[in-house]
Write an enzyme that holds these catalytic residues in place. Structure first.
Site, PDB file in Angstrom:
ATOM      1  N   ASP A 213       0.738  -1.169  -0.014  1.00 41.44           N
ATOM      2  CA  ASP A 213       0.015   0.085   0.048  1.00 41.44           C
ATOM      3  C   ASP A 213       0.835   1.247   0.007  1.00 41.44           C
ATOM      4  OD1 ASP A 213      -2.915   1.063   0.180  1.00 41.44           O
ATOM      5  OD2 ASP A 213      -1.850   1.889   2.074  1.00 41.44           O
TER       6      ASP A 213
ATOM      7  N   GLU B 151      14.681 -14.344   0.087  1.00 35.82           N
ATOM      8  CA  GLU B 151      15.125 -15.430   0.910  1.00 35.82           C
ATOM      9  C   GLU B 151      14.175 -16.758   0.654  1.00 35.82           C
ATOM     10  OE1 GLU B 151      14.743 -13.911   4.583  1.00 35.82           O
ATOM     11  OE2 GLU B 151      16.285 -12.350   4.437  1.00 35.82           O
TER      12      GLU B 151
HETATM   13  C1  GLC Z   1      -4.226   2.945  -0.648  1.00 38.08           C
HETATM   14  C2  GLC Z   1      -5.480   1.919  -0.560  1.00 38.08           C
HETATM   15  C3  GLC Z   1      -6.565   2.968  -0.058  1.00 38.08           C
HETATM   16  C4  GLC Z   1      -6.340   3.172   1.261  1.00 38.08           C
HETATM   17  C5  GLC Z   1      -4.967   4.280   1.363  1.00 38.08           C
HETATM   18  C6  GLC Z   1      -4.614   4.418   2.574  1.00 38.08           C
HETATM   19  O1  GLC Z   1      -4.279   3.909  -1.792  1.00 38.08           O
HETATM   20  O2  GLC Z   1      -5.649   1.502  -1.641  1.00 38.08           O
HETATM   21  O3  GLC Z   1      -7.704   2.188  -0.104  1.00 38.08           O
HETATM   22  O4  GLC Z   1      -7.529   4.328   1.622  1.00 38.08           O
HETATM   23  O5  GLC Z   1      -3.913   3.406   0.691  1.00 38.08           O
HETATM   24  O6  GLC Z   1      -4.049   3.234   3.383  1.00 38.08           O
END
Ligand code: GLC
Length: 565
Positions: A220, A279
């Site tokens: 993310d 790994e």
């Molecule tokens: C990313 C995710 C989204 C989330 C954001 C904060 O963009 O896809 O859904 O709200 O990160 O974590």
């Protein structure tokens, strides 16, 4: 823990580097299948539906966060990186999912959220209780405020969800104190990625899930971890605000590097994680990196960094022959320059579903969503173009991502009332941007059961529109021409001719000006973008979006045919 013995990955995918050509299905756990009837999807729900995914013909599943979370941002606010959120089940349920998916040759990819934790994470609670300048505060981004009494935020950064990116805390002694940074909601404090303790913690979290059999990670906000030293203001005409631009609001040339999106220092972290993944055997990670242009995004997938990165340039491209051809060319070129496969995607849990988005000439910006006050979509046109876009995408070489429900042709829920909305964007902008709930509505399995088969009690955490019954999976099963059967055929032919490992050659010489055609292996993919039907080039018709089309028949507007020429 090792993967279960009966795993059949190597049989289903000979050779290493399965991710280069994989079709990866994104599950948004809250909305996929509810096993216990509380209205929120869960892991037992996913496990019970694995056969439908195996039949669809996917290679792996990426689950949006399953980890423990108060769900202020639907799981993207993690309070414990080594446990499963009780709403979704237990670690045992997770192990069972990995094992049962493995029996079907399906890998499970976790979603890792390293930019920020939840405000309920133990470390953040410790930080709040600790003193300014302490080691506990130094795991996050605490700063003194500006102004005489520290009453002004440390800089002008804005939250992606609207409003300031800083919140002031009350210190343990009751006085107003420091501010902490949150690029997203205030419940999501940003980590300090200059702190070695943070880095070590995440190495260990990666290993925790890899040891449990996770095939890898979708990472993310992979472009946001490193902030510029001194945290300078964002220069307002600096336009690289992550993925916040819509297709017609392209970033202008940057004046200076952005202070938190796409910083050079992130590449060090990418390399560090890659070493951890290396790994283990056969694992992969995919970056959510909203950095443009593609030449820049491609630096996230250099040989010692990520395996894949989502191609948001492709996702952002309207239904337009020239623009699509250009973005496909650019993607293949830029990714192959660094030895990475292109990775195609049309929908996910943050954007308007493509079966709705493609019906518009002007779509709201990424993350803004569509509400009842917005011009409502032309459903038939959206579905037609959505199916065509999918058939185009799945014919391309490289990896592809499919978001739950798109194999049903599912549209966005565009009339959700404010009172049921849950996306923090809605609240942080006082409803001005309605947010992303419309693409997150629980998906329909059957037409006549409660909650369209999503939950046996009929409970759903977001209401489903009546129209979802027309898209129910059971109603499409075995029905010629249904979107579900189309996806099955596309994935089957794709696998049969190894299109994911193939290459692309344009064959526009075979079609009129309003269409395009490309050859991938023995398969010719033909797409008509105009209202002028034309006779298909000669060959065996393998699969088509157009009901009733015969070999060498006429391909209509917004229709696609795969031909063996
Ligand atoms: C990313 C995710 C989204 C989330 C954001 C904060 O963009 O896809 O859904 O709200 O990160 O974590």
């Amino acid at each position: 823990m090792l993967l279960p013995m009966q795993t059949t990955f190597t049989e289903s995918k000979p050779g290493a580097e399965w991710w280069r050509s994989a079709v990866i299905y994104q599950i948004y756990p809250r909305s996929f299948a509810d096993g216990n009837g509380d209205g929120i999807g869960d892991i037992p729900g996913i496990t019970s539906r694995l056969d439908s995914l195996a039949e669809l013909g996917i290679d792996a599943i990426w689950c949006s966060p399953l980890t423990k979370s108060p769900q202020k941002d639907a799981g993207y606010d993690v309070s414990d990186y080594r446990d499963i959120e009780p709403l979704f089940g237990t670690l045992q349920d997770f192990d069972e999912l990995v094992a049962k998916a493995g029996e079907r040759g399906i890998r499970i990819i976790m979603d890792l959220v390293p930019n920020h934790s939840s405000e309920e994470h133990g470390w953040f609670k410790e930080a709040l209780a600790a003193k300014p300048g302490s080691a506990a505060r130094n795991r996050y981004m605490f700063r003194d405020g500006k102004g005489e009494n520290g009453e002004l935020a440390p800089n002008n950064w804005e939250s992606v969800f609207g409003g300031p990116a800083w919140t002031r805390i009350t210190e343990a002694d009751g006085t107003l104190g420091q501010w902490y940074l949150h690029i997203f909601d205030k419940s999501q404090p940003d980590f300090n990625w200059e702190n070695p303790e943070v880095m070590e913690e995440f190495d260990s979290v990666l290993r925790f899930w890899l040891d449990r059999g996770a095939a890898g990670f979708r990472i993310d906000v992979a472009h946001g971890l490193v902030k510029e030293e001194g945290l300078p203001d964002v220069v307002l005409n600096d336009s690289t605000m992550g993925g916040q631009q819509g297709p017609d609001d392209k970033p202008k040339d940057r004046v200076s590097p952005h202070p938190f999106w796409g910083r050079e220092g992130v590449h060090e972290i990418n390399r560090r994680w890659r070493k951890v993944l290396d790994e283990y055997e056969d694992r992969a990670m995919c970056a959510e990196a909203w950095v443009m242009p593609l030449s820049r995004m491609a630096t996230w997938v250099r040989p010692d960094e990520y395996h894949q990165t989502f191609n948001f340039a492709f996702l952002d491209t309207p239904w337009d022959k020239q623009k699509l051809q250009a973005v496909i060319d650019e993607s293949i070129e830029e990714f192959s320059n660094v030895g990475a496969p292109p990775t195609w995607v049309l929908s996910n849990h943050d954007v308007i579903r493509h079966a709705t988005r493609l019906s518009y000439d002007q779509v709201p910006k990424q993350g803004d969503g569509i509400g009842p006050d917005y011009e409502q979509p032309d459903e038939a046109k959206g579905l037609r173009r959505g199916r065509a876009a999918s058939a185009l995408m799945l014919g391309l070489p490289g990896g592809a991502y499919v978001y739950q429900g798109e194999e049903l042709g599912l549209p966005e829920h565009t009339t959700l009332e404010g009172s049921v909305r849950q996306d923090p964007t809605y609240f942080r902008t006082n409803g001005e941007r309605v947010g992303r709930d419309g693409c997150r509505v629980p998906i329909p399995w059957t037409a006549s059961e409660p909650a369209f088969g999503f939950s046996k009690t009929g409970e759903t955490w977001l209401p489903q529109p009546e129209s979802f019954k027309n898209y129910a999976r059971a109603a499409q099963e075995g029905v010629v021409g249904s979107t579900l059967e189309l996806y099955k055929s596309l994935l089957q032919v794709r696998k049969q001719y190894a299109l994911g490992n193939g290459s692309l050659q344009w064959r526009n010489d075979l079609v009129p000006a309003g269409a395009f055609a490309f050859q991938n292996g023995p398969v010719l993919v033909v797409v008509n973008f105009t209202n002028e039907p034309f006779a298909l080039p000669a060959g065996e018709l393998l699969v088509t979006t157009q009901l009733g089309l015969a070999a060498e028949g006429h391909l209509e507007a917004d229709q696609v045919a795969w031909i063996r020429a």
